[in-house]
Design a protein around this motif. Structure first.
Motif, PDB file in Angstrom:
ATOM      1  N   LYS A   1       0.855  -1.188   0.000  1.00 32.04           N
ATOM      2  CA  LYS A   1       0.000   0.000   0.000  1.00 32.04           C
ATOM      3  C   LYS A   1       0.894   1.241   0.000  1.00 32.04           C
ATOM      4  O   LYS A   1       1.727   1.413   0.880  1.00 32.04           O
ATOM      5  CB  LYS A   1      -0.910   0.010   1.220  1.00 32.04           C
ATOM      6  CG  LYS A   1      -1.902   1.140   1.214  1.00 32.04           C
ATOM      7  CD  LYS A   1      -2.906   0.984   2.334  1.00 32.04           C
ATOM      8  CE  LYS A   1      -3.937   2.090   2.253  1.00 32.04           C
ATOM      9  NZ  LYS A   1      -5.016   1.884   3.202  1.00 32.04           N
ATOM     10  N   PHE A   2       0.722   2.096  -0.998  1.00 29.27           N
ATOM     11  CA  PHE A   2       1.525   3.305  -1.107  1.00 29.27           C
ATOM     12  C   PHE A   2       0.877   4.478  -0.379  1.00 29.27           C
ATOM     13  O   PHE A   2       1.550   5.274   0.235  1.00 29.27           O
ATOM     14  CB  PHE A   2       1.772   3.647  -2.579  1.00 29.27           C
ATOM     15  CG  PHE A   2       2.649   2.636  -3.249  1.00 29.27           C
ATOM     16  CD1 PHE A   2       4.021   2.683  -3.105  1.00 29.27           C
ATOM     17  CD2 PHE A   2       2.100   1.610  -4.001  1.00 29.27           C
ATOM     18  CE1 PHE A   2       4.842   1.739  -3.704  1.00 29.27           C
ATOM     19  CE2 PHE A   2       2.909   0.659  -4.606  1.00 29.27           C
ATOM     20  CZ  PHE A   2       4.275   0.721  -4.461  1.00 29.27           C
ATOM     21  N   ASP A   3      -0.443   4.587  -0.518  1.00 30.96           N
ATOM     22  CA  ASP A   3      -1.200   5.627   0.172  1.00 30.96           C
ATOM     23  C   ASP A   3      -2.665   5.213   0.169  1.00 30.96           C
ATOM     24  O   ASP A   3      -2.990   4.090  -0.192  1.00 30.96           O
ATOM     25  CB  ASP A   3      -0.977   7.010  -0.462  1.00 30.96           C
ATOM     26  CG  ASP A   3      -1.332   7.068  -1.939  1.00 30.96           C
ATOM     27  OD1 ASP A   3      -2.295   6.388  -2.376  1.00 30.96           O
ATOM     28  OD2 ASP A   3      -0.665   7.798  -2.685  1.00 30.96           O
ATOM     29  N   ASN A   4      -3.568   6.118   0.557  1.00 32.85           N
ATOM     30  CA  ASN A   4      -4.990   5.774   0.623  1.00 32.85           C
ATOM     31  C   ASN A   4      -5.644   5.599  -0.738  1.00 32.85           C
ATOM     32  O   ASN A   4      -6.777   5.151  -0.821  1.00 32.85           O
ATOM     33  CB  ASN A   4      -5.756   6.831   1.417  1.00 32.85           C
ATOM     34  CG  ASN A   4      -5.441   6.751   2.889  1.00 32.85           C
ATOM     35  OD1 ASN A   4      -5.036   5.704   3.384  1.00 32.85           O
ATOM     36  ND2 ASN A   4      -5.614   7.849   3.589  1.00 32.85           N
ATOM     37  N   GLU A   5      -4.935   5.978  -1.799  1.00 27.17           N
ATOM     38  CA  GLU A   5      -5.529   5.914  -3.131  1.00 27.17           C
ATOM     39  C   GLU A   5      -4.918   4.863  -4.047  1.00 27.17           C
ATOM     40  O   GLU A   5      -5.475   4.568  -5.094  1.00 27.17           O
ATOM     41  CB  GLU A   5      -5.424   7.282  -3.799  1.00 27.17           C
ATOM     42  CG  GLU A   5      -6.210   8.352  -3.073  1.00 27.17           C
ATOM     43  CD  GLU A   5      -6.051   9.724  -3.699  1.00 27.17           C
ATOM     44  OE1 GLU A   5      -5.352   9.834  -4.720  1.00 27.17           O
ATOM     45  OE2 GLU A   5      -6.628  10.671  -3.160  1.00 27.17           O
TER      46      GLU A   5
ATOM     47  N   ALA B   1      -6.718   0.925  -7.337  1.00 26.26           N
ATOM     48  CA  ALA B   1      -7.074   2.316  -7.060  1.00 26.26           C
ATOM     49  C   ALA B   1      -8.225   2.310  -6.059  1.00 26.26           C
ATOM     50  O   ALA B   1      -9.235   1.642  -6.264  1.00 26.26           O
ATOM     51  CB  ALA B   1      -7.493   3.023  -8.345  1.00 26.26           C
ATOM     52  N   THR B   2      -8.059   3.028  -4.971  1.00 21.32           N
ATOM     53  CA  THR B   2      -9.087   3.073  -3.936  1.00 21.32           C
ATOM     54  C   THR B   2      -9.518   4.511  -3.714  1.00 21.32           C
ATOM     55  O   THR B   2      -8.872   5.454  -4.147  1.00 21.32           O
ATOM     56  CB  THR B   2      -8.563   2.485  -2.613  1.00 21.32           C
ATOM     57  OG1 THR B   2      -7.339   3.139  -2.276  1.00 21.32           O
ATOM     58  CG2 THR B   2      -8.288   1.006  -2.733  1.00 21.32           C
ATOM     59  N   ASP B   3     -10.622   4.662  -3.029  1.00 20.72           N
ATOM     60  CA  ASP B   3     -11.160   5.981  -2.689  1.00 20.72           C
ATOM     61  C   ASP B   3     -11.534   6.824  -3.900  1.00 20.72           C
ATOM     62  O   ASP B   3     -11.563   8.044  -3.822  1.00 20.72           O
ATOM     63  CB  ASP B   3     -10.185   6.771  -1.796  1.00 20.72           C
ATOM     64  CG  ASP B   3     -10.094   6.192  -0.399  1.00 20.72           C
ATOM     65  OD1 ASP B   3     -11.008   5.435  -0.018  1.00 20.72           O
ATOM     66  OD2 ASP B   3      -9.128   6.497   0.301  1.00 20.72           O
TER      67      ASP B   3
END
Length: 100
Positions: free
Chosen positions: A24-28, A38-40
């Protein structure tokens, strides 16, 4: 590819494992076994992308569970702007779908 897309849209243990986040790199954005995840995304929710190709050809596959939607695009052209043009074409389609 249609059979593969249908399989990736199923809710079973194999698909869940293949969509599992490994890094996981960040919330997206994160990476799974095979997928960029791709999330969020406010319109598409969480979706899965893979880009690939060989000399003179590129393709993208998107799996968008929120809409029970998969998309595959392939071209027999491969230049420095090809991936962006393909992404733009798919984003235009997704934009129309999400406003329905």
């Amino acid at each position: 590819m249609v059979k593969y897309i249908k399989f990736q849209l199923k809710n079973n243990e194999i698909v869940a494992e293949s969509h599992k986040t490994i890094v996981k790199f960040d919330n997206e954005f994160s990476i799974g076994y095979f997928w960029n995840i791709a999330t969020d995304d406010k319109k598409l929710g969480t979706f899965y992308i893979h880009h690939g190709g060989v000399p003179r050809s590129q393709c993208y596959i998107y799996i968008v569970p929120k809409y029970d939607l998969g998309a595959f695009i392939i071209t027999n052209q491969s230049g420095t702007d090809t991936a962006k043009v393909m992404e733009d074409a798919l984003n235009e389609i997704f934009e129309k779908i999400t406003i329905l």
